[in-house]
Write a protein that holds these residues in place. Structure first.
Motif, short mmCIF file in Angstrom:
data_model
loop_
_atom_site.label_atom_id
_atom_site.label_comp_id
_atom_site.label_asym_id
_atom_site.label_seq_id
_atom_site.Cartn_x
_atom_site.Cartn_y
_atom_site.Cartn_z
N ASN A 1 63.14 -33.01 41.49
CA ASN A 1 62.37 -33.93 40.66
C ASN A 1 61.04 -33.31 40.23
OD1 ASN A 1 61.89 -34.42 43.63
ND2 ASN A 1 60.10 -35.47 42.78
N GLY B 1 64.68 -38.13 46.02
CA GLY B 1 64.57 -38.49 47.42
C GLY B 1 65.91 -38.43 48.09
N GLY C 1 52.80 -33.67 42.25
CA GLY C 1 53.57 -34.90 42.21
C GLY C 1 54.41 -35.09 43.45
N PRO C 2 55.11 -36.22 43.55
CA PRO C 2 55.94 -36.52 44.73
C PRO C 2 57.06 -35.50 44.88
CG PRO C 2 55.58 -38.48 43.38
CD PRO C 2 55.13 -37.32 42.57
N GLY C 3 57.13 -34.89 46.03
CA GLY C 3 58.16 -33.89 46.28
C GLY C 3 57.67 -32.83 47.24
N ASP D 1 53.86 -30.64 51.09
CA ASP D 1 53.92 -31.90 50.35
C ASP D 1 53.07 -31.76 49.10
OD1 ASP D 1 53.84 -34.46 49.40
OD2 ASP D 1 53.07 -35.38 51.22
N CYS D 2 53.71 -31.83 47.94
CA CYS D 2 53.00 -31.60 46.68
C CYS D 2 52.34 -32.86 46.14
CB CYS D 2 53.97 -31.05 45.63
SG CYS D 2 54.81 -29.54 46.13
N SER D 3 52.54 -34.00 46.80
CA SER D 3 51.99 -35.25 46.29
C SER D 3 50.52 -35.43 46.63
CB SER D 3 52.79 -36.43 46.83
OG SER D 3 52.64 -36.53 48.25
N GLN D 4 50.01 -34.67 47.60
CA GLN D 4 48.65 -34.87 48.06
C GLN D 4 47.62 -34.13 47.21
OE1 GLN D 4 48.12 -37.14 50.56
NE2 GLN D 4 50.34 -37.40 50.29
#
Length: 238
Positions: A175, A228, A204-206, A156-159
């Motif tokens: 994205n 998503g 980022g989110p993804g 998870d790249c969002s963390q």
């Protein structure tokens, strides 16, 4: 005749789905509409099946294939029956796209619905020293089958910022816009390097898919390997 070879686990799967896993390392596709597959990935088929070279589809896409070295050699599989696909005994995973997009290393691609659009995209920041890095982007609605060397991990790249060796990176949600960074410095280069020259940097989110093995870099040019709504199937199983 008797043998453990004939155990139920090794018998042909009777699945209703168009794309199904015959076993963790083999894909079974029941043809209705056409399927695009990497050349050489077919290991068996039953029925009346035809295999044709799939053209790039546009001059621009053909030019990018030639210039980038992203070797997406595809065949169109059509007819009636069942086709079995595999590549180097890699673990096969199915990803359902629902109008979103996935960027995948061409060497990890196995097959996908012909309704899905594909293109070759340059990874931002990939310059001459990194050999130029390009990935295959798949977008639309349908199923994509990929294979990995070993059991992959989904990060998870969002963390927090995430860095992945370019040869171990299977793919990512499109994205994300990764940068190519280098861990080399002059002192390290003079001493022979660390063996960890270039990485993708994600933030980022993804998600990003990482396999526990590194592909051997191509001799010249780059070889690939980025919504998503993904159904990652067995990739997210515990």
């Amino acid at each position: 005749m008797q043998s453990p070879l004939f155990d139920q686990a090794n018998l042909e799967v009777q699945a209703q789905q168009r794309f199904a896993l015959q076993n963790p390392q083999m894909l079974r596709v029941h043809l209705g509409g056409d399927v695009l597959a990497v050349k050489g990935a077919m290991v068996s088929y039953q029925g009346q099946i035809r295999f044709d070279h799939e053209k790039a589809g546009s001059v621009g896409k053909l030019f990018k294939k030639v210039v980038t070295g992203e070797d997406v050699s595809l065949m169109r599989v059509s007819g009636e029956g069942d086709v079995f696909f595999a590549s180097e005994a890699g673990f096969v995973f199915l990803i359902d796209l629902t109008g979103d997009a996935l960027s995948v290393n061409a060497r990890n691609l196995l097959a996908f619905d012909s309704s899905i659009e594909w293109d070759i995209k340059r990874v931002q920041g990939a310059g001459m020293l990194s050999g130029g890095l390009f990935n295959t982007t798949l977008q639309g609605t349908g199923t994509v089958a990929i294979h990995t060397v070993g059991q992959p991990v989904i990060l998870d790249c969002s963390q927090q910022p995430t860095y992945v060796d370019v040869q171990a990176c299977v793919g990512w949600s499109a994205n994300l816009v990764p940068q190519v960074v280098s861990s080399m410095n002059v002192r390290s280069m003079l001493r022979g390097g660390s063996g960890e020259a270039f990485q993708y940097a994600f933030s980022g989110p993804g998600f990003v898919i990482v396999q526990p093995s590194e592909w051997t870099p191509p001799p010249a040019g780059g070889s690939g390997g980025g919504g998503g709504g993904f159904n990652l199937g067995g990739l997210l199983d515990g």
